[in-house]
Design an enzyme around this catalytic site. Sequence first.
Site, PDB file in Angstrom:
ATOM      1  N   ASP A 158      35.735  79.953  15.273  1.00  0.00           N
ATOM      2  CA  ASP A 158      34.787  79.832  14.168  1.00  0.00           C
ATOM      3  C   ASP A 158      34.665  81.163  13.436  1.00  0.00           C
ATOM      4  OD1 ASP A 158      33.309  80.996  16.251  1.00  0.00           O
ATOM      5  OD2 ASP A 158      32.043  79.252  16.524  1.00  0.00           O
ATOM      6  N   GLU A 187      43.472  78.435  22.451  1.00  0.00           N
ATOM      7  CA  GLU A 187      42.028  78.553  22.252  1.00  0.00           C
ATOM      8  C   GLU A 187      41.460  77.181  21.898  1.00  0.00           C
ATOM      9  OE1 GLU A 187      39.099  79.820  22.668  1.00  0.00           O
ATOM     10  OE2 GLU A 187      39.248  81.707  21.597  1.00  0.00           O
ATOM     11  N   ASP A 188      40.211  76.949  22.236  1.00  0.00           N
ATOM     12  CA  ASP A 188      39.584  75.667  21.899  1.00  0.00           C
ATOM     13  C   ASP A 188      39.107  75.634  20.449  1.00  0.00           C
ATOM     14  OD1 ASP A 188      37.571  77.526  22.441  1.00  0.00           O
ATOM     15  OD2 ASP A 188      36.258  76.105  23.439  1.00  0.00           O
ATOM     16  N   GLY A 248      36.489  76.518  27.439  1.00  0.00           N
ATOM     17  CA  GLY A 248      36.636  75.465  26.441  1.00  0.00           C
ATOM     18  C   GLY A 248      38.015  74.892  26.224  1.00  0.00           C
ATOM     19  N   LYS A 281      37.304  76.725  12.054  1.00  0.00           N
ATOM     20  CA  LYS A 281      36.232  76.604  11.061  1.00  0.00           C
ATOM     21  C   LYS A 281      36.424  77.720  10.032  1.00  0.00           C
ATOM     22  CE  LYS A 281      32.558  74.835  14.079  1.00  0.00           C
ATOM     23  NZ  LYS A 281      31.199  75.156  14.577  1.00  0.00           N
TER      24      LYS A 281
END
Length: 175
Positions: A102, A98-99, A43, A130
């Site tokens: 969450d 990191e993409d 990602g 998130k």
Amino acid sequence: MENIKTSIVYDQDQIQKRVKEIAQVLTQSFKGKRVVAIGMLKGSFRFYCDLVSAMDLDILCDFYSASSYGLRNKPSTEVRLSLDVQVDLQDKHVILIEDIVDRGITLNSVLSHLKARKPQSITTVTLIAKPDQMQKNVKMDYVGFEISGDPFLIGYGLDYREEFRNLPYIARIET
């Protein structure tokens, strides 16, 4: 490709502006230091390339791949390692790119693994966070964008069933 309805959350200009801002701060922080930039595959590949290119530093580049999603769109609690770094990290400054963070489960696992390699420091950079979804208390030093709730995002490296990574923007799946 499935017929999926989406709406743009961050356009290409917003993303590139934020990448450059983060790159400037990292350049200042790590000038003259031994740096290894580690991209979390798959990602982060677009974010990683743009960020590393925008930093004015001598950087060793490497990659790591761990996932708690696989080909599913629902996360699991099991983190699966599929590619480990090859560069010696001891006494170097690691920038982990990191993409999306969450729940924090994957990042927490990766940080534990990398700390065992005795780097001088580990700085975490994520494009998307998130915070509402966090289950693990993980250190995120630089965050491109925070998004509330739990939308499923695609584009700019983020995927849905391995599709949509090539989009130049980040969109939310509506259906």
